[in-house]
Design a protein around this motif. Structure first.
Motif, short mmCIF file in Angstrom:
data_model
loop_
_atom_site.label_atom_id
_atom_site.label_comp_id
_atom_site.label_asym_id
_atom_site.label_seq_id
_atom_site.Cartn_x
_atom_site.Cartn_y
_atom_site.Cartn_z
N ARG A 244 52.07 -26.12 39.26
CA ARG A 244 51.27 -27.18 38.61
C ARG A 244 51.94 -27.63 37.33
O ARG A 244 51.99 -28.82 37.03
CB ARG A 244 49.86 -26.64 38.29
N GLN A 245 52.50 -26.66 36.59
CA GLN A 245 53.15 -26.99 35.32
C GLN A 245 54.39 -27.86 35.55
O GLN A 245 54.61 -28.85 34.85
CB GLN A 245 53.55 -25.68 34.61
N VAL A 246 55.15 -27.50 36.59
CA VAL A 246 56.36 -28.28 36.92
C VAL A 246 55.96 -29.70 37.31
O VAL A 246 56.56 -30.69 36.85
CB VAL A 246 57.14 -27.59 38.08
N GLN A 247 54.90 -29.81 38.15
CA GLN A 247 54.43 -31.13 38.58
C GLN A 247 53.96 -31.95 37.38
O GLN A 247 54.25 -33.14 37.26
CB GLN A 247 53.29 -30.92 39.60
N PHE B 115 57.02 -37.15 32.48
CA PHE B 115 58.28 -37.88 32.30
C PHE B 115 58.24 -39.22 33.03
O PHE B 115 58.69 -40.24 32.51
CB PHE B 115 59.47 -37.05 32.80
N HIS B 116 57.67 -39.18 34.24
CA HIS B 116 57.59 -40.41 35.03
C HIS B 116 56.75 -41.46 34.28
O HIS B 116 57.13 -42.62 34.20
CB HIS B 116 56.99 -40.08 36.39
N GLU B 117 55.62 -41.01 33.73
CA GLU B 117 54.73 -41.94 33.02
C GLU B 117 55.41 -42.52 31.79
O GLU B 117 55.20 -43.69 31.45
CB GLU B 117 53.46 -41.20 32.58
N LEU B 118 56.21 -41.71 31.11
CA LEU B 118 56.87 -42.19 29.88
C LEU B 118 58.05 -43.11 30.21
O LEU B 118 58.40 -43.99 29.44
CB LEU B 118 57.39 -41.00 29.06
N ARG B 119 58.64 -42.87 31.39
CA ARG B 119 59.83 -43.65 31.75
C ARG B 119 59.49 -45.13 31.92
O ARG B 119 60.27 -46.00 31.52
CB ARG B 119 60.43 -43.09 33.04
N THR B 120 58.29 -45.43 32.50
CA THR B 120 57.95 -46.82 32.76
C THR B 120 57.90 -47.66 31.47
O THR B 120 58.63 -48.66 31.37
CB THR B 120 56.61 -46.91 33.55
N PRO B 121 57.09 -47.30 30.47
CA PRO B 121 57.10 -48.13 29.25
C PRO B 121 58.44 -48.11 28.52
O PRO B 121 58.83 -49.12 27.93
CB PRO B 121 56.00 -47.50 28.38
N LEU B 122 59.16 -47.00 28.61
CA LEU B 122 60.49 -46.96 27.97
C LEU B 122 61.43 -47.99 28.60
O LEU B 122 62.15 -48.70 27.89
CB LEU B 122 61.11 -45.57 28.14
N SER B 123 61.39 -48.08 29.95
CA SER B 123 62.24 -49.07 30.62
C SER B 123 61.83 -50.48 30.24
O SER B 123 62.68 -51.36 30.07
CB SER B 123 62.14 -48.96 32.14
N GLU C 293 41.55 -34.53 37.96
CA GLU C 293 42.90 -33.94 37.96
C GLU C 293 43.82 -34.75 37.05
O GLU C 293 43.65 -35.96 36.91
CB GLU C 293 43.48 -33.95 39.39
N ARG C 294 44.84 -34.07 36.51
CA ARG C 294 45.75 -34.73 35.58
C ARG C 294 46.56 -35.82 36.29
O ARG C 294 47.09 -35.58 37.37
CB ARG C 294 46.70 -33.70 34.97
N PHE C 295 46.61 -36.98 35.68
CA PHE C 295 47.39 -38.14 36.16
C PHE C 295 46.82 -38.77 37.43
O PHE C 295 47.47 -39.57 38.06
CB PHE C 295 48.87 -37.79 36.39
N TYR C 296 45.60 -38.36 37.82
CA TYR C 296 45.03 -38.96 39.03
C TYR C 296 44.43 -40.31 38.71
O TYR C 296 43.60 -40.44 37.81
CB TYR C 296 43.97 -38.05 39.65
N ARG C 297 44.87 -41.33 39.43
CA ARG C 297 44.29 -42.66 39.28
C ARG C 297 43.98 -43.21 40.65
O ARG C 297 44.79 -43.07 41.56
CB ARG C 297 45.28 -43.59 38.55
N VAL C 298 42.82 -43.85 40.77
CA VAL C 298 42.44 -44.35 42.09
C VAL C 298 43.36 -45.51 42.48
O VAL C 298 43.97 -45.51 43.54
CB VAL C 298 40.96 -44.78 42.10
N ASP C 299 43.45 -46.49 41.60
CA ASP C 299 44.32 -47.63 41.87
C ASP C 299 45.44 -47.58 40.82
O ASP C 299 45.30 -48.10 39.73
CB ASP C 299 43.50 -48.93 41.75
#
Ligand code: ADP
Length: 322
Positions: free
Chosen positions: A97-100, A106-114, A266-272
């Motif tokens: 869970r921690q690795v995920q 990181f994935h979430e931060l990468r989008t606004p950084l790009s 759950e962490r990072f869970y979004r329906v849409d």
């Protein structure tokens, strides 16, 4: 006259020697058998312990899948192995869970950084009009705000995860707190012409951390506003049911599909995913709320129907602090 009486003892000596050999032979055999039996007995006892030691010492962050296999052994050792295997399984799933979670963060931060990087490069690639510069800066600003909010949520979660110290609680008038929270989100509601109908009596007390409770209630209110259409109504109530206090936030918005409903905490869970990402949602708000409610000895539950709306309910024990 002397009579010599005697008999030949040669045969007796031979018998005695044979007896001696027999005794030595059988003694050695008994000794060897004893050694063999002892060795195999102690081996049978020590082998499972050696297996437990091997698996425990082989466990590492890159190898958490090994389990103890004792086959047919003592019932007590079987019990110990089962308990250890269950502990290893829990460790493995917590680690996964921690690795995920780290990968998702990181994935979430990468989008606004790009977004920031691309818009800066585009703006600087040739001479632009002042309007174009302004547009690029505004886009970068939105992305930075989003990153800020995300980092803030990650820090809050990290603190809630690692804080061994219990929450510092005080006696909080939850009715008054709800009115404060409604006031905080009023501008946001006005921007979508959403009315917030509040029914919260004062002097209803719970024990809690004021800041954390504000965070939970404003999160529910901002979600209710974000996932409602313009001109809708959101209602907030506070009432006491015997020894519990219930705060509920009800909207007539999109609603949540039944398959998604159990996962929204759950962490990072979004329906849409796309829609909530566009509106700045990171999917961490409800998991933070749940953590806070757990730390307050309370519960958070959601009821929802697609197209009809959602209700989020917080339940607390009534205050015991004077
Ligand atoms: P977010 O920041 O994305 O809103 P939350 O953890 O607060 O993160 O919510 C998780 C997901 O649950 C949201 O992305 C959304 O899909 C869904 N959700 C939460 N509240 C509501 C609501 N009132 N109406 C409809 N969907 C909701």
């Amino acid at each position: 006259m002397i009579v010599l009486v005697g008999r030949n003892v040669h045969a007796d000596f031979r018998d005695l020697r044979n007896l001696l050999y027999l005794l030595i032979g059988s003694g050695t055999a008994v000794f060897a058998l004893g050694l063999l039996g002892g060795w195999s007995l102690s081996g049978a006892t020590v082998r499972p312990i050696a297996e437990i030691t091997r698996v425990a010492s082989d466990l590492s962050e890159t190898n958490l899948s090994d389990r103890i296999d004792l086959g047919e052994t003592d019932a007590e050792l079987q019990k110990l192995a089962r308990t250890l295997n269950e502990t290893f399984a829990r460790l493995q799933s917590a680690f996964n869970r921690q690795v995920q979670f780290t990968a998702d963060a990181f994935h979430e931060l990468r989008t606004p950084l790009s977004v920031v990087q691309i818009h800066q490069e585009l703006a600087l690639s040739k001479e632009r009009t002042p309007e174009e510069y302004r547009e690029a800066i505004e886009t970068c600003q939105r992305a930075t705000t989003r990153m800020n909010a995300l980092v803030e949520s990650l820090l809050t979660l990290a603190r809630l995860d690692t804080d061994a110290a219990p929450v510092l609680k005080e006696r909080v008038d939850i009715g008054a707190l709800v009115w404060d929270c409604v006031e905080q989100v009023q501008l946001l509601a006005d921007s979508k012409c959403i009315r917030i109908e509040t029914q919260a009596a004062f002097d209803v007390y719970v024990d809690g951390s004021r800041n954390q409770l504000v965070q939970v209630i404003t999160n529910l209110l901002t979600n209710a506003i974000a996932y409602s259409l313009s001109d809708a109504e959101v209602s907030v109530t506070v009432h006491q049911q015997s020894d519990e206090v219930v705060v509920s936030v009800c909207d007539t918005g999109d609603g949540i599909p039944a398959a998604d409903l159990p996962h929204v905490f759950e962490r990072f869970y979004r329906v849409d995913k796309q829609r909530t990402q566009d509106s700045g949602g990171s999917g961490l708000g409800l998991s933070i709320s749940k953590k806070i409610m757990d730390a307050h000895g309370g519960r958070i539950v959601a009821e929802s129907a697609v197209g009809e709306g959602s209700t989020f309910m917080l339940t607390f024990p009534v205050a015991s602090l004077a």
